[in-house]
Design an enzyme around this catalytic site. Sequence first.
Site, PDB file in Angstrom:
ATOM      1  N   HIS A 259      35.962  71.504 -88.580  1.00 37.43           N
ATOM      2  CA  HIS A 259      35.522  70.121 -88.372  1.00 37.43           C
ATOM      3  C   HIS A 259      36.656  69.099 -88.440  1.00 37.43           C
ATOM      4  O   HIS A 259      36.404  67.899 -88.298  1.00 37.43           O
ATOM      5  CB  HIS A 259      34.458  69.743 -89.407  1.00 37.43           C
ATOM      6  CG  HIS A 259      33.072  70.082 -88.972  1.00 37.43           C
ATOM      7  ND1 HIS A 259      32.370  69.314 -88.072  1.00 37.43           N
ATOM      8  CD2 HIS A 259      32.251  71.111 -89.313  1.00 37.43           C
ATOM      9  CE1 HIS A 259      31.183  69.860 -87.876  1.00 37.43           C
ATOM     10  NE2 HIS A 259      31.084  70.951 -88.599  1.00 37.43           N
ATOM     11  N   LYS A 261      39.282  66.461 -87.683  1.00 34.69           N
ATOM     12  CA  LYS A 261      39.458  65.549 -86.539  1.00 34.69           C
ATOM     13  C   LYS A 261      40.719  64.728 -86.808  1.00 34.69           C
ATOM     14  O   LYS A 261      40.691  63.763 -87.570  1.00 34.69           O
ATOM     15  CB  LYS A 261      38.222  64.672 -86.360  1.00 34.69           C
ATOM     16  CG  LYS A 261      36.960  65.492 -86.029  1.00 34.69           C
ATOM     17  CD  LYS A 261      35.709  64.651 -86.055  1.00 34.69           C
ATOM     18  CE  LYS A 261      34.497  65.495 -85.707  1.00 34.69           C
ATOM     19  NZ  LYS A 261      34.234  66.541 -86.734  1.00 34.69           N
TER      20      LYS A 261
END
Length: 351
Positions: A259, A261
Site C-alpha cells: 500500500h 504511496k
Amino acid sequence: MLQEGAHGKWTVSSSDESSEENSDSEKPSTSSLLDAARGRTSGPQYLCSEARKAAHKRKASPLKLSDKKFSTEIPPAEKQRTSQGGLGWCLSSSDEEPEDQEKHAHKEALKEEKCDAPKEHPLNLRKDNELSENQKAEEYDETPSEAQDTWDLLNGGNPFRFFLTKVRGIEQSYNSGALHIKDILSPLFGTLVSSAQFNYCIDVGWLVRQYPQEFRKKPLLIVHGEKRESKAELLAQARPYENISFCQAKLDIAFGTHHTKMMLLLYEEGLRVVIHTSNLIAEDWHQKTQGIWLSPLYPRLPQGTTGSAGESETNFKFDLISYLMAYNSPMLKEWIDLIQEHDLSETRYML
C-alpha cells in the site's frame, strides 16, 4: 306478461306484448328514437337528461374516426361532478351552468392545440457511460496550475509542507492551496532526470500522461505488489513504454498488499520525496480529497562526503534508506545510493 314465483311477481318482456303494455314502460317509444335519429328538435321528445339525449344521438349516428386525427372530445356522460351536498350523487356535464360549459369548451380547444403542436425533444446530453475510454481519460486529466501560483504555494510559509489534492467540479476558491499530480511533476519543481513511483493501484497509461511531455521518456521505476494475472496485466500496460521498469515487493505475509504511496523524484537540481495517499488512477486524483507531503528540494552533498552527512534531526534519511533496503531488491539499490548522496538535513518531519 306477468308471472308469479316464490319471490313474488315479475315481468317478462316480449315482442308479443300489446302496444298498451309497452306504452306503460319507462323507456322512450320507438317513434321518439327515430325522431332523434332524424335530428328533430321541436318539442320535448325525451323524458331524460341532456346526457341521455346526446347518448341516443350518438347511437343513431355514430362518429367515424379518421386515420389522420382522433377526436379529443370527452363525452359529456364521462365528465362528472360530485355534488356539493356530499351525498354521493354525481351530476352529468349537462347539469353544468352555461359559464362552466364555455370554460370546458375552451379547455378542450386548448387541449387540441397542444396535441397538434410538434413535440419538443430534449437536448441530447452526453452521459458518462457513453464516452469512450480515451475521452474519459482526457476528462480526468488536469492542467497544471499557473506557475506563479504553484511557486507561491511551495514558498508560502507552509510549516508542515502538507497539501490536499485538487477536486474537480467545485469553485476554484475551495481548491486554494491544493495540488494535482501534474503540479507535482511539472518542470517548475525541477528538471526531472528519473523517478520512482511506489503504489497499490496503478494505471500506467494515465500515469504517463501526468508527466509533462518533455519528461515522459525519462526513466521510470514502478514499485508494486501485484502477483500472477494482475502482475501480467500491469506489465502489459507498460509494454508500449520502453522507459518503464518494475520492482515487485516480496511480501512475507501471504495475504498482504503493498500500500505504500510515494514518489522519488531526481532532478538536475537535487532530489525530492513525496509521500501521499492517492492511488495512481484517475479516480483518486479526480474527485477525492487526498493528502500529500512534499519534501524540500534536497541538494546534492559535496563529492566524497561519507558517514551520516546530510541526516536530519528526525533521522528521516536513515529511516527512508532502511525502508528501501527492506524490499531487498537490486532495482532499488540505485535509489538508495542516490538518497545517500543528497543532503536531507532540512527535513523537519519523521517517517
